[in-house]
Design a protein around this motif. Structure first.
Motif, PDB file in Angstrom:
ATOM      1  N   MET A   1       0.807  -0.926  -0.090  1.00 60.61           N
ATOM      2  CA  MET A   1      -0.004  -0.013  -0.021  1.00 60.61           C
ATOM      3  C   MET A   1       0.927   1.120  -0.053  1.00 60.61           C
ATOM      4  SD  MET A   1      -3.106   1.154   2.534  1.00 60.61           S
ATOM      5  CE  MET A   1      -4.102   2.531   2.436  1.00 60.61           C
ATOM      6  N   SER A   2       0.547   2.254  -0.902  1.00 60.47           N
ATOM      7  CA  SER A   2       1.329   3.339  -1.076  1.00 60.47           C
ATOM      8  C   SER A   2       1.192   4.304  -0.046  1.00 60.47           C
ATOM      9  CB  SER A   2       1.102   4.063  -2.494  1.00 60.47           C
ATOM     10  OG  SER A   2       1.986   5.539  -2.411  1.00 60.47           O
ATOM     11  N   THR A   3       2.232   5.083   0.573  1.00 57.44           N
ATOM     12  CA  THR A   3       2.187   6.076   1.625  1.00 57.44           C
ATOM     13  C   THR A   3       2.213   7.355   1.006  1.00 57.44           C
ATOM     14  OG1 THR A   3       4.634   5.853   1.815  1.00 57.44           O
ATOM     15  CG2 THR A   3       3.381   4.486   3.231  1.00 57.44           C
ATOM     16  N   GLU A   4       2.314   7.581  -0.188  1.00 49.70           N
ATOM     17  CA  GLU A   4       2.405   8.757  -0.806  1.00 49.70           C
ATOM     18  C   GLU A   4       0.923   9.363  -0.691  1.00 49.70           C
ATOM     19  OE1 GLU A   4       4.642  10.258  -2.626  1.00 49.70           O
ATOM     20  OE2 GLU A   4       6.028   9.136  -1.912  1.00 49.70           O
ATOM     21  N   PRO A   5       0.629  10.858  -0.448  1.00 47.80           N
ATOM     22  CA  PRO A   5      -0.354  11.137  -0.445  1.00 47.80           C
ATOM     23  C   PRO A   5      -1.227  11.513  -1.824  1.00 47.80           C
ATOM     24  CG  PRO A   5       1.288  12.802  -0.009  1.00 47.80           C
ATOM     25  CD  PRO A   5       1.804  11.661  -0.092  1.00 47.80           C
ATOM     26  N   ARG A   6      -2.620  11.464  -1.787  1.00 42.41           N
ATOM     27  CA  ARG A   6      -2.929  11.898  -2.931  1.00 42.41           C
ATOM     28  C   ARG A   6      -2.792  13.407  -3.330  1.00 42.41           C
ATOM     29  NH1 ARG A   6      -8.898   9.343  -2.508  1.00 42.41           N
ATOM     30  NH2 ARG A   6      -9.058  10.650  -0.573  1.00 42.41           N
ATOM     31  N   ILE A   7      -2.713  13.646  -4.762  1.00 44.34           N
ATOM     32  CA  ILE A   7      -2.598  15.128  -5.078  1.00 44.34           C
ATOM     33  C   ILE A   7      -3.324  15.223  -6.351  1.00 44.34           C
ATOM     34  CG2 ILE A   7      -0.131  15.074  -4.086  1.00 44.34           C
ATOM     35  CD1 ILE A   7       0.897  14.989  -7.166  1.00 44.34           C
ATOM     36  N   ASN A   8      -3.853  16.452  -6.685  1.00 42.13           N
ATOM     37  CA  ASN A   8      -4.395  17.175  -7.780  1.00 42.13           C
ATOM     38  C   ASN A   8      -5.517  16.008  -8.267  1.00 42.13           C
ATOM     39  OD1 ASN A   8      -2.786  19.067  -7.713  1.00 42.13           O
ATOM     40  ND2 ASN A   8      -1.152  17.867  -9.241  1.00 42.13           N
ATOM     41  N   ASP A   9      -5.758  15.663  -9.301  1.00 46.57           N
ATOM     42  CA  ASP A   9      -6.848  14.858  -9.883  1.00 46.57           C
ATOM     43  C   ASP A   9      -6.886  13.374  -9.328  1.00 46.57           C
ATOM     44  OD1 ASP A   9      -4.658  13.580 -11.001  1.00 46.57           O
ATOM     45  OD2 ASP A   9      -5.468  13.990 -13.155  1.00 46.57           O
ATOM     46  N   ARG A  10      -6.153  13.158  -8.575  1.00 49.66           N
ATOM     47  CA  ARG A  10      -6.257  11.554  -7.828  1.00 49.66           C
ATOM     48  C   ARG A  10      -7.024  11.866  -6.478  1.00 49.66           C
ATOM     49  NH1 ARG A  10       0.000   9.332  -8.057  1.00 49.66           N
ATOM     50  NH2 ARG A  10       0.216  10.819  -6.261  1.00 49.66           N
ATOM     51  N   ILE A  11      -7.493  13.067  -6.054  1.00 52.07           N
ATOM     52  CA  ILE A  11      -8.313  13.257  -5.011  1.00 52.07           C
ATOM     53  C   ILE A  11      -9.499  12.983  -5.339  1.00 52.07           C
ATOM     54  CG2 ILE A  11      -8.808  15.026  -3.022  1.00 52.07           C
ATOM     55  CD1 ILE A  11      -6.279  16.261  -3.424  1.00 52.07           C
ATOM     56  N   ARG A  12     -10.224  12.130  -4.669  1.00 52.85           N
ATOM     57  CA  ARG A  12     -11.778  11.771  -5.066  1.00 52.85           C
ATOM     58  C   ARG A  12     -12.840  12.151  -4.030  1.00 52.85           C
ATOM     59  NH1 ARG A  12     -11.219  11.118 -10.533  1.00 52.85           N
ATOM     60  NH2 ARG A  12      -9.513   9.602 -11.130  1.00 52.85           N
ATOM     61  N   VAL A  13     -12.973  13.486  -3.793  1.00 57.72           N
ATOM     62  CA  VAL A  13     -13.940  13.599  -2.695  1.00 57.72           C
ATOM     63  C   VAL A  13     -14.808  14.913  -3.123  1.00 57.72           C
ATOM     64  CG1 VAL A  13     -12.883  12.751  -0.785  1.00 57.72           C
ATOM     65  CG2 VAL A  13     -12.143  14.964  -1.493  1.00 57.72           C
ATOM     66  N   PRO A  14     -15.943  15.332  -2.820  1.00 62.40           N
ATOM     67  CA  PRO A  14     -16.553  16.282  -3.161  1.00 62.40           C
ATOM     68  C   PRO A  14     -16.213  17.596  -2.790  1.00 62.40           C
ATOM     69  CG  PRO A  14     -17.936  15.050  -1.819  1.00 62.40           C
ATOM     70  CD  PRO A  14     -16.682  14.335  -1.996  1.00 62.40           C
TER      71      PRO A  14
END
Length: 239
Positions: A1-14
């Motif tokens: 499991m990746s420990t990298e934070p989500r950035i830009n268009d990989r963020i999937r919340v309203p």
């Protein structure tokens, strides 16, 4: 499991709780608005608290952030000090010259901020004379009392007698001092004027610290081999 934070268009919340590039609180905004602000500032939208409701995101230069984090981790590893226990073995009837040699190893280890386990090895009829080992350990502890202290008093362990010496100087202090002295002397060799603090360092202390830094990088196996060497003079005494 990746420990990298989500950035830009990989963020999937309203929506996200947005933090500005200077740490200012922008508030809860739609994800589309946060991405628009990131593009406007020419920065990345980085999810810094994914479990919050809504998730917390910050505007930052993510590439620069990763680089600075890697440099901090590297510096932390560089300054990290690991507790090392060296071992020095002696015989109860050790020759004076051999004693001075092995005492020199103990002095060097303590100056480097390492603990030293002193082992007196008894053979044959020597086992009936434990006081010989005890006196030798006391002598050694007194000889190096300016650099270390008795952390674990002498005790019998089968055919051996063991004592542990701890350094007065912490490992981190010894490492920092060695690096500072090495840097100062390197600056002198290159023709630059070192800082006022380095210029005031005593010449003998500088040489000792530099030698300690060099010895700290030596192969541990070589140190162990040196500790195990038995001199002919000792063998003749045992005979």
């Amino acid at each position: 499991m990746s420990t990298e934070p989500r950035i830009n268009d990989r963020i999937r919340v309203p929506e996200v709780r947005l933090v500005g590039p200077s740490g200012e609180q922008v508030g809860i905004v739609p994800l589309a608005k946060a991405l628009e602000l990131a593009q406007e500032y020419d920065l990345d939208l980085v999810e810094v608290a994914a479990t919050a409701r809504p998730p917390v995101c910050k505007l930052m230069d993510y590439g620069k952030f990763k680089y600075e984090s890697a440099m901090k981790a590297r510096e932390a590893r560089k300054n990290q000090a690991h507790t090392v226990i060296k071992e020095m073995k002696l015989r109860p009837k050790i020759d004076p010259h051999d004693y001075d040699t092995k005492k020199g190893h103990v002095v060097r280890f303590l100056k480097q901020g390492d603990k030293v386990k002193i082992t007196i090895m008894f053979r044959g009829r020597e086992q009936s004379r434990p006081e010989l080992g005890f006196r030798l350990l006391q002598r050694l502890a007194n000889d190096v009392q300016d650099l270390g202290f008795v952390e674990s008093s002498a005790k019998q362990d089968g055919r051996n007698m063991i004592m542990v010496l701890g350094p007065h100087k912490k490992k981190t202090e010894a490492m920092a001092e060695a690096r500072a002295i090495a840097d100062a002397r390197k600056a002198e060799r290159q023709g630059r004027t070192p800082g006022s603090d380095a210029a005031e360092v005593d010449e003998d202390a500088a040489l000792e610290a530099e030698n300690a830094a060099a010895e700290a990088e030596a192969d541990e196996a070589d140190v162990e081999d040196a500790a195990e060497v038995e001199q002919p003079a000792e063998a003749s005494q045992d005979a």
